[in-house]
Enzyme design. Structure first.
Site, PDB file in Angstrom:
ATOM      1  N   ASN A  11       7.395  -0.890   3.677  1.00 18.14           N
ATOM      2  CA  ASN A  11       6.701  -0.335   4.833  1.00 18.14           C
ATOM      3  C   ASN A  11       5.572  -1.293   5.215  1.00 18.14           C
ATOM      4  OD1 ASN A  11       5.274   1.152   6.684  1.00 18.14           O
ATOM      5  ND2 ASN A  11       4.618   2.738   5.242  1.00 18.14           N
ATOM      6  N   LYS A  13       3.704  -1.163   7.704  1.00 18.71           N
ATOM      7  CA  LYS A  13       2.616  -0.454   8.417  1.00 18.71           C
ATOM      8  C   LYS A  13       2.214  -1.217   9.681  1.00 18.71           C
ATOM      9  CE  LYS A  13       1.308   1.541   4.046  1.00 18.71           C
ATOM     10  NZ  LYS A  13       0.334   2.289   3.270  1.00 18.71           N
ATOM     11  N   HIS A  96       5.497  10.102   6.766  1.00 19.95           N
ATOM     12  CA  HIS A  96       4.589   9.321   5.929  1.00 19.95           C
ATOM     13  C   HIS A  96       3.217   9.993   5.888  1.00 19.95           C
ATOM     14  CE1 HIS A  96       2.087   6.075   4.444  1.00 19.95           C
ATOM     15  NE2 HIS A  96       3.199   5.576   3.941  1.00 19.95           N
ATOM     16  N   GLU A  98       0.318   8.908   5.967  1.00 25.82           N
ATOM     17  CA  GLU A  98      -0.669   8.433   6.945  1.00 25.82           C
ATOM     18  C   GLU A  98      -0.459   9.120   8.293  1.00 25.82           C
ATOM     19  OE1 GLU A  98      -0.045   4.220   6.346  1.00 25.82           O
ATOM     20  OE2 GLU A  98      -0.972   4.417   4.365  1.00 25.82           O
ATOM     21  N   GLU A 166       5.681  10.274  -2.547  1.00 26.96           N
ATOM     22  CA  GLU A 166       4.534   9.386  -2.434  1.00 26.96           C
ATOM     23  C   GLU A 166       3.243  10.177  -2.613  1.00 26.96           C
ATOM     24  OE1 GLU A 166       5.379   5.597  -0.207  1.00 26.96           O
ATOM     25  OE2 GLU A 166       5.077   7.061   1.382  1.00 26.96           O
ATOM     26  N   GLY A 172      -1.881   2.935  -1.335  1.00 24.60           N
ATOM     27  CA  GLY A 172      -2.873   1.954  -0.904  1.00 24.60           C
ATOM     28  C   GLY A 172      -4.136   1.937  -1.747  1.00 24.60           C
ATOM     29  N   SER A 212       1.355   2.270  -4.518  1.00 23.92           N
ATOM     30  CA  SER A 212       0.834   1.139  -5.292  1.00 23.92           C
ATOM     31  C   SER A 212       1.862   0.501  -6.230  1.00 23.92           C
ATOM     32  CB  SER A 212      -0.435   1.536  -6.055  1.00 23.92           C
ATOM     33  OG  SER A 212      -1.464   1.908  -5.144  1.00 23.92           O
TER      34      SER A 212
HETATM   35  C1  PEP Z   1       3.302   3.464   1.505  1.00 26.27           C
HETATM   36  O1  PEP Z   1       2.502   3.455   2.415  1.00 26.27           O
HETATM   37  O2  PEP Z   1       4.436   3.957   1.678  1.00 26.27           O
HETATM   38  C2  PEP Z   1       2.897   2.881   0.221  1.00 26.27           C
HETATM   39  C3  PEP Z   1       3.561   3.218  -0.854  1.00 26.27           C
HETATM   40  O3  PEP Z   1       1.823   2.027   0.240  1.00 26.27           O
HETATM   41  P1  PEP Z   1       1.265   1.131  -1.005  1.00 26.27           P
HETATM   42  O4  PEP Z   1       2.449   0.539  -1.694  1.00 26.27           O
HETATM   43  O5  PEP Z   1       0.377   0.103  -0.365  1.00 26.27           O
HETATM   44  O6  PEP Z   1       0.522   2.084  -1.894  1.00 26.27           O
END
Ligand code: PEP
Length: 250
Positions: A11, A13, A96, A98, A166, A172, A212
């Site tokens: 992703n 973003k 997601h 976000e 997630e 993040g 992460s």
């Molecule tokens: C995500 O936004 O789907 C995600 C897992 O981000 P990150 O790997 O940066 O934590």
């Protein structure tokens, strides 16, 4: 584990310039992806046509990060599932955290979008996850149940869905779930599908972990029975690191 291939999504973003996207595509194309793994990259809408045309289709597919809940029409600024399909973009990330947090997307709205995308012929990476506060107050399973139940209430066919667990506290933040924490929830989700949808969906559905994941921690997570892949944010912007993650499943 499930019957399907290991699944690794990247992703990107709201990141990328012409030059950084060109470089990332070159780096990815130079790498290899094992035949047991499906790898899907999700650039921004503006970068999607370029990435879809240049990324090696023998190794990678592309995904959008969102789509609209209705078809073509007067929805200024929105991108429809139909337009994605027309551009040969066959995947979309929906729900997601976000978008849930920053754009106010509710469980119902996410479920409606999942239905729309699937009805239009797209495959869906449906994201769910609890916040730290929800986890610490003992509401984690309740939150996950509600997120899944909303989707299950609107779709019947799960064959084109990948569920991404997630945890919001891991996205993040650099705070990755431990392999045991991920496995606990993934096993719970697998049982949820067996109890609430069907044993065959539970067996075939891929449940991937996001939060992460990086080149260092991916192989330990990949050993867990019910972790069928990853959704990767930050580390998906670094070609060599993402390739390590794409090769995490032995
Ligand atoms: C995500 O936004 O789907 C995600 C897992 O981000 P990150 O790997 O940066 O934590």
């Amino acid at each position: 584990g499930c019957d399907g291939k290991f699944f690794v999504g990247g992703n990107w973003k709201s990141n990328g310039t012409k030059s950084s996207v060109t470089k990332l595509v070159e780096e990815l194309n130079a790498g290899s992806v094992p035949s047991n793994t499906e790898v899907v990259c999700a650039p921004t809408f503006v970068h999607l046509p370029y990435v879809s045309e240049t990324l090696d289709a023998g190794k990678f597919q592309v995904s959008a990060q969102n789509c609209w809940v209705e078809g073509y029409g007067a929805y200024t600024g929105e991108i429809t599932a139909e337009a994605l399909g027309d551009m040969s973009v066959n995947w979309v990330i929906l729900g997601h955290s976000e978008r849930r947090a920053l754009n106010g997307e509710t469980n119902e709205f996410v479920a409606d979008k999942c239905k729309k995308a699937l009805d239009t012929g797209l495959s869906v990476i449906a994201c769910i996850g609890e916040t730290l506060e929800q986890r610490e107050s003992g509401k984690m399973f309740e939150v996950l149940d509600a997120q899944l139940a909303a989707i299950a209430g609107k779709i019947d066919d799960w064959s084109s869905v990948v569920v991404a667990y997630e945890p919001v506290w891991a996205i993040g933040t650099g705070v990755v779930a431990t392999p045991d924490q991920a496995q606990e929830v993934h096993a719970y989700l697998r049982k949820w599908f067996a109890d609430n949808v069907s044993p065959s969906v539970s067996k075939s559905l891929r449940v991937i972990y996001g939060g992460s994941v990086n080149a260092e921690n991916c192989s330990d997570l990949a050993t867990k029975e019910d972790v069928d892949g990853f959704l990767v944010g930050g580390a998906s912007l670094k070609g060599p690191d993402f390739l390590v993650i794409a090769n995490a499943f032995e």
